[in-house]
Design an enzyme around this catalytic site. Structure first.
Site, PDB file in Angstrom:
ATOM      1  N   PRO A   2       0.834  -1.206   0.000  1.00  0.00           N
ATOM      2  CA  PRO A   2       0.000   0.000   0.000  1.00  0.00           C
ATOM      3  C   PRO A   2       0.871   1.259   0.000  1.00  0.00           C
ATOM      4  O   PRO A   2       1.796   1.377   0.802  1.00  0.00           O
ATOM      5  CB  PRO A   2      -0.789  -0.126   1.308  1.00  0.00           C
ATOM      6  CG  PRO A   2      -0.768  -1.584   1.627  1.00  0.00           C
ATOM      7  CD  PRO A   2       0.557  -2.083   1.134  1.00  0.00           C
ATOM      8  N   GLU A   3       0.598   2.166  -0.916  1.00  0.00           N
ATOM      9  CA  GLU A   3       1.308   3.441  -0.967  1.00  0.00           C
ATOM     10  C   GLU A   3       0.350   4.547  -0.533  1.00  0.00           C
ATOM     11  O   GLU A   3      -0.729   4.271  -0.013  1.00  0.00           O
ATOM     12  CB  GLU A   3       1.875   3.660  -2.366  1.00  0.00           C
ATOM     13  CG  GLU A   3       2.899   2.584  -2.745  1.00  0.00           C
ATOM     14  CD  GLU A   3       3.649   2.877  -4.039  1.00  0.00           C
ATOM     15  OE1 GLU A   3       3.575   4.017  -4.536  1.00  0.00           O
ATOM     16  OE2 GLU A   3       4.306   1.957  -4.551  1.00  0.00           O
ATOM     17  N   LYS A  57       2.534   7.443   4.857  1.00  0.00           N
ATOM     18  CA  LYS A  57       1.782   6.186   4.777  1.00  0.00           C
ATOM     19  C   LYS A  57       1.262   5.744   6.141  1.00  0.00           C
ATOM     20  O   LYS A  57       0.837   4.600   6.304  1.00  0.00           O
ATOM     21  CB  LYS A  57       2.659   5.090   4.170  1.00  0.00           C
ATOM     22  CG  LYS A  57       3.130   5.392   2.746  1.00  0.00           C
ATOM     23  CD  LYS A  57       4.022   4.271   2.236  1.00  0.00           C
ATOM     24  CE  LYS A  57       4.648   4.647   0.898  1.00  0.00           C
ATOM     25  NZ  LYS A  57       5.551   3.587   0.400  1.00  0.00           N
ATOM     26  N   ARG A 260      14.718  -1.847  -6.375  1.00  0.00           N
ATOM     27  CA  ARG A 260      13.308  -1.816  -6.751  1.00  0.00           C
ATOM     28  C   ARG A 260      13.167  -1.884  -8.268  1.00  0.00           C
ATOM     29  O   ARG A 260      13.956  -1.287  -9.007  1.00  0.00           O
ATOM     30  CB  ARG A 260      12.637  -0.524  -6.238  1.00  0.00           C
ATOM     31  CG  ARG A 260      12.779  -0.269  -4.747  1.00  0.00           C
ATOM     32  CD  ARG A 260      12.165  -1.376  -3.904  1.00  0.00           C
ATOM     33  NE  ARG A 260      10.736  -1.487  -4.126  1.00  0.00           N
ATOM     34  CZ  ARG A 260       9.828  -0.755  -3.484  1.00  0.00           C
ATOM     35  NH1 ARG A 260      10.189   0.158  -2.598  1.00  0.00           N
ATOM     36  NH2 ARG A 260       8.539  -0.944  -3.715  1.00  0.00           N
TER      37      ARG A 260
END
Length: 271
Positions: A2-3, A57, A260
Site C-alpha cells: 500500500p502506498e 503512509k 526496486r
C-alpha cells in the site's frame, strides 16, 4: 505494498465509522508485527476518537489521550466489520467501538505496525523528519529544485526519499517519471526547473487520480469495504517491462534501482 493513495483511500473509508465513537475494547491476537504492539496501545480504550488523518503512509487515529499510529506494511488492510464477522487467519487486531462496529487489522506478512503515542504526534521519531505531503502546496517545483541541488543520486530514488517528499512509492514514481518524460537514472541535480514543473504536476495528478480510482490493486490491497482498487488498469510502465510503450510502441526496459523494479521507455524518457 500500500502506498499513499491506498492509505488515503483506507482513511476515507474508515473515518465515518470512527469519528466521535468511543473505543470499548482493543483485542490483540498477534502482537508480533514489524514492531511489537505495545501494552500502552490499550490506553485508547475508553477514549473518544476525535479525528482520523494521514501522514505519509501512516494512519493516525487521534484521541484526547494520545494517537494510535497504524502502518499497513507490505500487505496490511483495515476493514470495518460487525461483531458477527468471523475472524480470519491474519486478523491480528480488533478496535471495538460503542456502535458495535469493529475496525479490524489484517496483515498476512506482519510488516505493518500498531503503535501508541501520547505526545504531539509530529514529534514522533517516525514522523518528525518527513518531507512535505505531495498533494499540498509545500511540494512545489521551487522546493524540489532546492532539495535536489547537487544531488548525484538517480531522480527516481530521490522521488522515493521520504525526507524529500512523502508517499511517492515505487508504483507512482515509475508512472510520474514516464508521464514527465524523465529517465529514472538521470542525476537528480541535473533535472532543470522546467522539467521539475512538469514532474511535480504529474506526481500530484497521478496520486490524485489513484485516490479517486480507489487505489492500485496489486496482490493484497483492498479498501475498507474489502473491495479492490482499479488504478492498476491505468498503469503505463509499472509491471510492464518488456511490453510495448503506450506512447511510441518501443519495448519498455526494466532494471533495478535501489533494489526496486524500475520500468521506463528509452525513447520517451530522456536524461
Amino acid at each position: 505494498m500500500p502506498e499513499l493513495p491506498e492509505v488515503e483511500v483506507t482513511r476515507q473509508g474508515v473515518s465515518p465509522y470512527l469519528i466521535d465513537q468511543e473505543v470499548t475494547g482493543l483485542t490483540v491476537r498477534n502482537a508480533s508485527l514489524r514492531w511489537p504492539v505495545p501494552d500502552l496501545a490499550q490506553q485508547i480504550v475508553g477514549q473518544t476518537i476525535r479525528s482520523v488523518h494521514r501522514r505519509a503512509k501512516y494512519l493516525l487515529i487521534d484521541t484526547d489521550a494520545g494517537t494510535t499510529i497504524v502502518h499497513l506494511g507490505m500487505s496490511g488492510s483495515l476493514r470495518v466489520v460487525t461483531e458477527l464477522t468471523p475472524v480470519e487467519k491474519h486478523d491480528h487486531i480488533d478496535l471495538s467501538l460503542a456502535s458495535g462496529k469493529i475496525l479490524r487489522f489484517n496483515d498476512p506478512r506482519r510488516f505493518g505496525a500498531w503503535l501508541w503515542y501520547e505526545l504531539p504526534i509530529d514529534a514522533h521519531p517516525l514522523l518528525s523528519k518527513l518531507g512535505p505531503e505531495p498533494l499540498t502546496d509545500a511540494f512545489n517545483p521551487s522546493y524540489l529544485f532546492e532539495s535536489l541541488k547537487g544531488k548525484k543520486k538517480a531522480i527516481k530514488l530521490c522521488l522515493m526519499d521520504n525526507h524529500i517528499v512523502v508517499g511517492v512509492g515505487n508504483i507512482y514514481a515509475n508512472e510520474a517519471l514516464f508521464a514527465a518524460g524523465i529517465h529514472p537514472q538521470m542525476e537528480a541535480g541535473k533535472v532543470d526547473q522546467e522539467r521539475l514543473i512538469i514532474l511535480v504536476s504529474e506526481v500530484k495528478q497521478i496520486l490524485a487520480n489513484a485516490i479517486k480510482q480507489g487505489g492500485t490493486t496489486l496482490k493484497d490491497f483492498t479498501n475498507a469495504e474489502g473491495k479492490p482498487g482499479y488504478f492498476a488498469q491505468k498503469l503505463h510502465v509499472y509491471g510492464r517491462g518488456g511490453e510495448s510503450c503506450t506512447q511510441c510502441g518501443n519495448l519498455l526496459s526494466e532494471i533495478k534501482l535501489g533494489q526496486r523494479a524500475t520500468v521506463f521507455c528509452g525513447l520517451c524518457q530522456t536524461r
